[in-house]
Design an enzyme around this catalytic site. Structure first.
Site, PDB file in Angstrom:
ATOM      1  N   ASP A 108      42.039  44.493  36.548  1.00  0.00           N
ATOM      2  CA  ASP A 108      40.916  43.700  37.058  1.00  0.00           C
ATOM      3  C   ASP A 108      41.436  42.920  38.267  1.00  0.00           C
ATOM      4  OD1 ASP A 108      38.378  42.396  37.143  1.00  0.00           O
ATOM      5  OD2 ASP A 108      39.228  40.666  36.112  1.00  0.00           O
ATOM      6  N   SER A 109      40.522  42.194  38.918  1.00  0.00           N
ATOM      7  CA  SER A 109      40.950  41.339  40.023  1.00  0.00           C
ATOM      8  C   SER A 109      41.791  40.169  39.511  1.00  0.00           C
ATOM      9  CB  SER A 109      39.724  40.791  40.752  1.00  0.00           C
ATOM     10  OG  SER A 109      38.959  39.992  39.877  1.00  0.00           O
ATOM     11  N   CYS A 127      36.689  45.953  35.088  1.00  0.00           N
ATOM     12  CA  CYS A 127      36.102  45.228  36.209  1.00  0.00           C
ATOM     13  C   CYS A 127      34.801  45.924  36.589  1.00  0.00           C
ATOM     14  CB  CYS A 127      37.113  45.265  37.358  1.00  0.00           C
ATOM     15  SG  CYS A 127      36.459  44.804  38.954  1.00  0.00           S
ATOM     16  N   GLU A 131      38.362  32.117  37.170  1.00  0.00           N
ATOM     17  CA  GLU A 131      39.741  32.352  37.614  1.00  0.00           C
ATOM     18  C   GLU A 131      40.534  31.045  37.650  1.00  0.00           C
ATOM     19  OE1 GLU A 131      42.285  35.156  38.161  1.00  0.00           O
ATOM     20  OE2 GLU A 131      40.203  35.676  37.859  1.00  0.00           O
ATOM     21  N   CYS A 158      29.927  41.375  34.789  1.00  0.00           N
ATOM     22  CA  CYS A 158      31.244  41.110  35.365  1.00  0.00           C
ATOM     23  C   CYS A 158      32.105  40.654  34.197  1.00  0.00           C
ATOM     24  CB  CYS A 158      31.141  40.009  36.413  1.00  0.00           C
ATOM     25  SG  CYS A 158      32.731  39.321  36.933  1.00  0.00           S
ATOM     26  N   HIS A 160      34.499  38.689  33.992  1.00  0.00           N
ATOM     27  CA  HIS A 160      34.843  37.264  33.954  1.00  0.00           C
ATOM     28  C   HIS A 160      33.772  36.456  33.195  1.00  0.00           C
ATOM     29  CE1 HIS A 160      37.680  38.132  37.250  1.00  0.00           C
ATOM     30  NE2 HIS A 160      38.155  36.916  37.118  1.00  0.00           N
TER      31      HIS A 160
HETATM   32  N1  DGL Z   1      35.938  40.850  36.869  1.00  0.00           N
HETATM   33  C1  DGL Z   1      35.465  41.611  37.961  1.00  0.00           C
HETATM   34  C2  DGL Z   1      34.148  42.250  37.701  1.00  0.00           C
HETATM   35  O1  DGL Z   1      33.887  42.565  36.558  1.00  0.00           O
HETATM   36  C3  DGL Z   1      35.733  41.096  39.344  1.00  0.00           C
HETATM   37  C4  DGL Z   1      35.170  39.771  39.711  1.00  0.00           C
HETATM   38  C5  DGL Z   1      35.649  39.334  41.090  1.00  0.00           C
HETATM   39  O2  DGL Z   1      36.847  39.373  41.324  1.00  0.00           O
HETATM   40  O3  DGL Z   1      34.790  38.956  41.916  1.00  0.00           O
HETATM   41  O4  DGL Z   1      33.379  42.534  38.567  1.00  0.00           O
END
Ligand code: DGL
Length: 270
Positions: free
Chosen positions: A14-15, A77, A159, A190, A192
């Site tokens: 993931d990011s 992600c 984050e 997402c 996150h």
């Molecule tokens: N967790 C990621 C997603 O599901 C990336 C979120 C990001 O870095 O903007 O899209």
């Protein structure tokens, strides 16, 4: 016949910390498996990047994970699952790849009476722009009532560990309060966003929340089983974490999520 299994690790990326929500679900469903996790924290957030850049970053990570001898890569992600997954599948035909968007559609279809629900879908700018989730769901039910919306501040807040804070509540109110009473279920598109579940539940009470994690873990388990790749060793798996940004910052948030110490190592993508 004796199944010899495959003791190589599962690669997850993931990011940043969002993919840990998928890793948590993988741990519950496949407790025997070893995971190598990559968080591209130096280049996060991914949500505002172009499809081209996202593919290039995803390639860097897949190459790194293949050097770690992974047997499958999970794109934990929504953003890269929407924008880079198809190209990666074409480039790596022999590597099992699991995304989070297709399993997310399966998660919606599991809800009783889903065809009559008023659905909201929230995700990053890139995911919403790509529109893959809505397209796939409309492929199942052309008249489905779904609206999507980008919430670009959510991933950076998660984050930084701002899971439950005034500023997160303020952002959630600003993004979502007009959906109060207007949607029945909200898809967290997402990885996150489940970290902000406490705040989201306060802003949208009596809405059913759906995340991508569990169905993705299930899809991974099915794929590993089908390919004879499940781990046979039963010693406790020791996961590894790699991040492109400062490891200490990642460790602090990862410990909050996983409720155990984390010691990430630094990677540099050139
Ligand atoms: N967790 C990621 C997603 O599901 C990336 C979120 C990001 O870095 O903007 O899209």
């Amino acid at each position: 016949m004796l199944n010899k299994g495959d003791n190589r690790p599962i690669g997850v990326f993931d990011s940043g910390v969002g993919g840990l929500t998928v890793m948590r679900a993988l741990g519950e469903r496949l407790p025997n498996e070893r995971i190598v996790y990559v968080g591209d924290t130096a280049r996060a957030p991914y949500g505002g990047l172009s499809a081209e850049t996202l593919l290039s970053y995803s390639r860097d990570i897949v190459r790194f994970l293949l050097d770690k001898d992974v047997k499958v890569v999970v794109l934990a992600c929504g953003t890269t699952s929407s924008t880079a997954y198809d190209a990666l599948c074409a480039e790596y035909p022999d590597l099992p790849l699991v995304d989070v968007i297709r399993p997310g559609v399966a998660a919606v279809k599991r809800i009783e009476g889903w065809r009559d629900l008023r659905l909201g879908f929230i995700a990053t700018v890139a995911t919403v722009k790509k529109g893959l989730f809505v397209k796939l769901l409309r492929g199942e039910h052309p008249d489905c009532m779904i609206e999507s919306r980008a919430c670009p501040l959510f991933a950076p807040m998660a984050e930084r560990g701002l899971f439950y804070s005034l500023v997160t509540k303020w952002a959630a109110e600003a993004y979502l309060s007009d959906w109060r009473g207007k949607i029945d279920a909200l898809v967290l598109g997402c990885t996150h966003y489940p970290l902000l579940a406490g705040v989201l539940g306060e802003v949208l009470p009596s809405v059913k929340f759906l995340d991508l994690a569990d169905e993705t873990a299930k899809a991974t388990a099915i794929r590993l089983d089908a390919d004879g790749l499940l781990r046979s060793s039963s010693d406790l798996p020791a996961h590894e974490y790699y991040v492109s940004g400062p490891p200490e910052a990642f460790d602090a948030i990862a410990e909050k999520i996983q409720k155990k110490p984390c010691k990430a190592k630094k990677i540099v993508f050139k």
